[in-house]
Design a protein around this motif. Structure first.
Motif, short mmCIF file in Angstrom:
data_model
loop_
_atom_site.label_atom_id
_atom_site.label_comp_id
_atom_site.label_asym_id
_atom_site.label_seq_id
_atom_site.Cartn_x
_atom_site.Cartn_y
_atom_site.Cartn_z
N ARG A 1 11.78 39.86 -20.79
CA ARG A 1 12.17 40.84 -19.78
C ARG A 1 13.23 40.30 -18.84
N TYR A 2 14.07 41.20 -18.36
CA TYR A 2 14.94 40.86 -17.24
C TYR A 2 14.06 40.67 -16.03
N ASP A 3 14.30 39.60 -15.26
CA ASP A 3 13.42 39.24 -14.16
C ASP A 3 14.01 39.52 -12.79
N GLY A 4 15.13 40.24 -12.75
CA GLY A 4 15.77 40.51 -11.46
C GLY A 4 15.17 41.70 -10.74
N GLY A 5 15.67 41.94 -9.53
CA GLY A 5 15.11 43.00 -8.70
C GLY A 5 15.90 44.29 -8.68
N GLU A 6 16.98 44.36 -9.44
CA GLU A 6 17.80 45.58 -9.43
C GLU A 6 17.03 46.77 -10.01
N ILE A 7 17.31 47.94 -9.45
CA ILE A 7 16.63 49.17 -9.88
C ILE A 7 17.65 50.26 -10.15
N ASP A 8 17.47 50.98 -11.23
CA ASP A 8 18.27 52.15 -11.55
C ASP A 8 17.40 53.38 -11.27
N THR A 9 17.68 54.05 -10.13
CA THR A 9 16.83 55.16 -9.70
C THR A 9 16.89 56.33 -10.68
N ARG A 10 18.08 56.62 -11.19
CA ARG A 10 18.21 57.73 -12.13
C ARG A 10 17.40 57.45 -13.40
N LEU A 11 17.46 56.22 -13.87
CA LEU A 11 16.69 55.83 -15.05
C LEU A 11 15.19 55.93 -14.76
N ALA A 12 14.77 55.54 -13.56
CA ALA A 12 13.35 55.61 -13.19
C ALA A 12 12.85 57.04 -13.27
N HIS A 13 13.62 57.99 -12.75
CA HIS A 13 13.23 59.40 -12.81
C HIS A 13 13.16 59.89 -14.26
N ALA A 14 14.16 59.49 -15.06
CA ALA A 14 14.20 59.95 -16.46
C ALA A 14 13.03 59.39 -17.25
N GLU A 15 12.71 58.12 -17.04
CA GLU A 15 11.64 57.52 -17.83
C GLU A 15 10.27 57.91 -17.30
N ALA A 16 10.18 58.27 -16.03
CA ALA A 16 8.92 58.84 -15.53
C ALA A 16 8.62 60.15 -16.26
N LYS A 17 9.67 60.94 -16.47
CA LYS A 17 9.50 62.20 -17.21
C LYS A 17 9.13 61.93 -18.67
N THR A 18 9.77 60.93 -19.27
CA THR A 18 9.45 60.58 -20.65
C THR A 18 7.98 60.20 -20.80
N LEU A 19 7.49 59.39 -19.87
CA LEU A 19 6.08 58.98 -19.90
C LEU A 19 5.16 60.17 -19.67
N HIS A 20 5.51 61.03 -18.73
CA HIS A 20 4.68 62.19 -18.44
C HIS A 20 4.61 63.12 -19.64
N ASN B 1 8.06 49.39 -11.65
CA ASN B 1 7.48 49.82 -10.37
C ASN B 1 8.18 51.06 -9.85
N ALA B 2 9.51 51.08 -9.97
CA ALA B 2 10.26 52.26 -9.53
C ALA B 2 9.89 53.48 -10.38
#
Length: 315
Positions: free
Chosen positions: A159-178, A204-205
């Motif tokens: 895994r990438y171990d950094g703290g950067e977050i892609d908010t758009r990706l977080a929303h898209a993958e939350a929908k994928t999981l749902h 986490n995002a």
């Protein structure tokens, strides 16, 4: 924060080795003396003691301890004597080699999800060097179906171990999981891809977006089937990736309060976390249960095994 308490100044490795030799000699093993030394030395110091003991007495310290100690104390002390990567490689090997009962996927999930990418890589290198198989290979042989897909992907990723977050990706993958959960496609390749490849910060995002958009946590969206191994593995994966101290607190709570103490889990968590984050786990335990972890453990076990675990707890 670690719970391990190391004295200052600490005796030399040769002095500790001599004290251990004395504890082994005589009419009976002096377990209290062994605990007073080894439960207060970090991994590097324990390795130096092992080397000094072998140089002084031409004998492997771990093998001598195996012949001197018994029961749960022997198992706990054996695991404690190894460094983190060696210990975790042994834990996985012991688990995947079980014939009956079937292996506990939580052991593999903990090591894959709580460890940093470099720590997991170190475990895999030790595993391959010691057992002449890859960790992925043995996990794949011992599990089947969706849980095999999940576990092999977890141990195989870096895994990438950094703290950067892609908010758009977080929303898209939350929908994928749902959508996957809504369709009961819990083992869908996209679910496994997201859980096993995204950084912890990104996950986490994503899980925060899931809660905000769907009004519940992703774990609560999964079926409450305590008998389904894959659902339990998914929950353990999510919890250990995002809230490891809460995950370990729950393991300890269940190990203590369930009918009959689960010494295997108790030993595994305390020994493996004492040099890492056991102090935080103790704090989470107290907040959740309003009882110090040391008190709960002291009521549940006894003898030198209890003394050793309490020493690792720093109590």
């Amino acid at each position: 924060m670690a719970s391990l308490k190391v004295p200052h100044p600490v005796p030399s490795p040769a002095e500790d080795a001599e004290s251990l030799r004395k504890a082994f000699e005589g009419w009976g093993t002096n377990e209290k003396s062994i605990i007073s030394i080894l439960a207060h030395r970090d991994a590097a110091q324990r390795m130096q003691i092992r080397l000094a003991y072998e140089e002084l007495y031409q004998q492997d310290l771990i093998k001598r301890m195996e012949s001197e100690l018994t029961g749960h104390l022997e198992k706990a002390m054996y695991r404690w004597m190894f460094g983190p990567a060696e210990r975790e490689a042994i834990l996985v090997y012991t688990e995947v080699r079980k014939a009956n009962p079937t292996p506990d996927p939580r052991v593999i999930i903990e090591i894959a999800c709580v460890s940093s990418p470099e720590e997991l890589l170190a475990v895999k290198k030790v595993y391959q060097s010691c057992y002449k198989h890859s960790l992925e290979e043995d996990v794949a042989v011992r599990f089947t179906g969706d849980i095999r897909k999940l576990l092999v992907a977890l141990v195989g990723t870096y895994r990438y171990d950094g703290g950067e977050i892609d908010t758009r990706l977080a929303h898209a993958e939350a929908k994928t999981l749902h959508d996957a959960i809504d369709e009961k496609a819990f083992g869908h390749e996209e679910v496994i891809r997201i859980l096993t490849t995204r950084s912890k910060a990104q996950l986490n995002a994503t899980f925060n977006c899931y809660k905000d958009e769907y009004g519940t946590t992703i774990n609560k969206s999964l079926p409450a089937d305590s008998e389904n191994e894959f659902f339990l593995a998914l929950r353990a994966t999510i919890r250990s990736l995002t809230s490891p101290c809460k995950y370990f607190e729950k393991l300890l709570r269940n190990a203590i309060i369930n009918h009959g103490t689960d010494e295997g889990t108790l030993t595994r968590v305390i020994v493996s976390r004492a040099e890492k984050d056991l102090q935080e786990i103790k704090e989470v335990y107290y907040k959740r249960n309003n009882v110090p972890l040391a008190h709960a453990i002291a009521k549940d076990i006894s003898g030198d095994y209890k003394a050793f675990l309490l020493a690792l707890l720093g109590d």
